[in-house]
Design an enzyme around this catalytic site. Sequence first.
Site, PDB file in Angstrom:
ATOM      1  N   HIS A 263       0.823  -1.205   0.000  1.00 55.01           N
ATOM      2  CA  HIS A 263       0.000   0.000   0.000  1.00 55.01           C
ATOM      3  C   HIS A 263       0.865   1.265   0.000  1.00 55.01           C
ATOM      4  O   HIS A 263       1.782   1.404   0.810  1.00 55.01           O
ATOM      5  CB  HIS A 263      -0.930   0.012   1.220  1.00 55.01           C
ATOM      6  CG  HIS A 263      -1.878   1.169   1.217  1.00 55.01           C
ATOM      7  ND1 HIS A 263      -3.043   1.168   0.500  1.00 55.01           N
ATOM      8  CD2 HIS A 263      -1.811   2.374   1.836  1.00 55.01           C
ATOM      9  CE1 HIS A 263      -3.666   2.315   0.680  1.00 55.01           C
ATOM     10  NE2 HIS A 263      -2.933   3.066   1.483  1.00 55.01           N
ATOM     11  N   HIS A 300      -5.057   5.081  10.622  1.00 48.31           N
ATOM     12  CA  HIS A 300      -4.069   6.167  10.578  1.00 48.31           C
ATOM     13  C   HIS A 300      -4.411   7.230  11.618  1.00 48.31           C
ATOM     14  O   HIS A 300      -5.555   7.689  11.687  1.00 48.31           O
ATOM     15  CB  HIS A 300      -4.067   6.815   9.182  1.00 48.31           C
ATOM     16  CG  HIS A 300      -3.185   8.009   9.075  1.00 48.31           C
ATOM     17  ND1 HIS A 300      -3.566   9.148   8.419  1.00 48.31           N
ATOM     18  CD2 HIS A 300      -1.938   8.247   9.554  1.00 48.31           C
ATOM     19  CE1 HIS A 300      -2.595  10.037   8.488  1.00 48.31           C
ATOM     20  NE2 HIS A 300      -1.600   9.525   9.184  1.00 48.31           N
ATOM     21  N   ASP A 306      -5.270  17.776   9.537  1.00 46.81           N
ATOM     22  CA  ASP A 306      -6.604  17.285   9.218  1.00 46.81           C
ATOM     23  C   ASP A 306      -6.542  16.566   7.870  1.00 46.81           C
ATOM     24  O   ASP A 306      -5.572  16.694   7.124  1.00 46.81           O
ATOM     25  CB  ASP A 306      -7.593  18.448   9.113  1.00 46.81           C
ATOM     26  CG  ASP A 306      -7.939  19.048  10.467  1.00 46.81           C
ATOM     27  OD1 ASP A 306      -7.427  18.563  11.490  1.00 46.81           O
ATOM     28  OD2 ASP A 306      -8.723  20.017  10.488  1.00 46.81           O
ATOM     29  N   HIS A 336      -8.392   7.476  12.160  1.00 47.16           N
ATOM     30  CA  HIS A 336      -9.466   7.033  11.288  1.00 47.16           C
ATOM     31  C   HIS A 336      -8.949   5.838  10.501  1.00 47.16           C
ATOM     32  O   HIS A 336      -7.754   5.550  10.503  1.00 47.16           O
ATOM     33  CB  HIS A 336      -9.932   8.147  10.350  1.00 47.16           C
ATOM     34  CG  HIS A 336      -8.886   8.583   9.368  1.00 47.16           C
ATOM     35  ND1 HIS A 336      -7.899   9.479   9.688  1.00 47.16           N
ATOM     36  CD2 HIS A 336      -8.652   8.222   8.082  1.00 47.16           C
ATOM     37  CE1 HIS A 336      -7.118   9.670   8.650  1.00 47.16           C
ATOM     38  NE2 HIS A 336      -7.542   8.911   7.652  1.00 47.16           N
TER      39      HIS A 336
END
Length: 384
Positions: A263, A300, A306, A336
Amino acid sequence: MPIYHTLGTIPPKRHTVFRKPDGELYAEELVSTEGFSSLYSLVYHCYPPTIVKELGEPYSVEPKIARAKHLKHTSLIGFNVQPEDDYLQSRKPVLVNQDLHISLAAPRNSMTDYFYKNSQADEVIFIHQGSGTLKTGFGNILFAYGDYLVVPRGTIYQLEFDGTDNRLFIIESFSPIRSPKRYRNQYGQLMEHSPYCERDIRRPQNLQTHDEHGDFKIRIKKQGLIYPYIYGTHPFDFIGWDGFHYPWAFSIHDFEPITGRLHQPPPVHQTFEGNNFVICSFVPRKYDYHPLAIPAPYNHSNVDSDEVLYYVDGDFMSRKHVVKGQITLHPGGIPHGPHPGLAEKSIGKEATQELAVMIDPFNPLMITEEALKIEDENYYKSWQ
């Protein structure tokens, strides 16, 4: 993009006599940034660009902040912004900080009775729905679905739409919009490992000189106010220009994804940058090809930034129930990750057709009153 470009007729030397056929001088204008020390263009007008006939009362378009401080995963349903006839009235700021403002817009009509200039911010206008022409004194740029229109501060423009069904995602940057430094060599040329090159950049064409007197309405934005000006000559009276400061376009469909066996982190998707934020493009691509790879992104914790995702089209491996035009804001300070079951489900998949724009700001974003009107209030519970 720092590429030299020129259109129309210009004199052989700068700051020298350049006359019209009738013997009058053309009016030279230096359009410069950071004083005289950064990108600039030299413009030659039929008339001086200073002929102001009337100045109206300014009015505020300052975003109204609903949540200045928050720590909540937030989702906004962007297509719930209702269409409006007027372009400027249709622009709804939803997420803002001192570095950038993010707005949604659904204008029905073209700008025909006035012109617009943002005098304090570069604008990146992402075309989600609709097509048409960006008109400026520098020339015209045709646009369509998936285009980023980059309009540097101080550029007077009009948007001419081909129809009434238009959806725009707009970023106002209070610093210049640039290509990522790591993609450029010491001369400013995009390097071989860059996911796009100069051939992908569409510059203004078809310069049309408007040698006209009259009453020309120009709405000028500065410090959260719109100043209504009426000039005595057409703002697109350029006979010619050259330089590095001008509007340009790049299609998200021309972004070439960087992939790997495992990834790849979001920086491989980076497309542009400003001070304290980056803009990334997620495009259709092959998935990771290690035999044990998990294509879905890992959980993560964004410790110091943000994360904003604007969903454009396709399937999204890490989210359930995503709709076009949805915005998710994952604030710095809490983790998140993929929705339950999606990491397992992604194993063995070979490709994705997702299309999205991501913005990572390094100063916290504030949520506006306009954003609350389209908020999915239960999004933060979607990992249960």
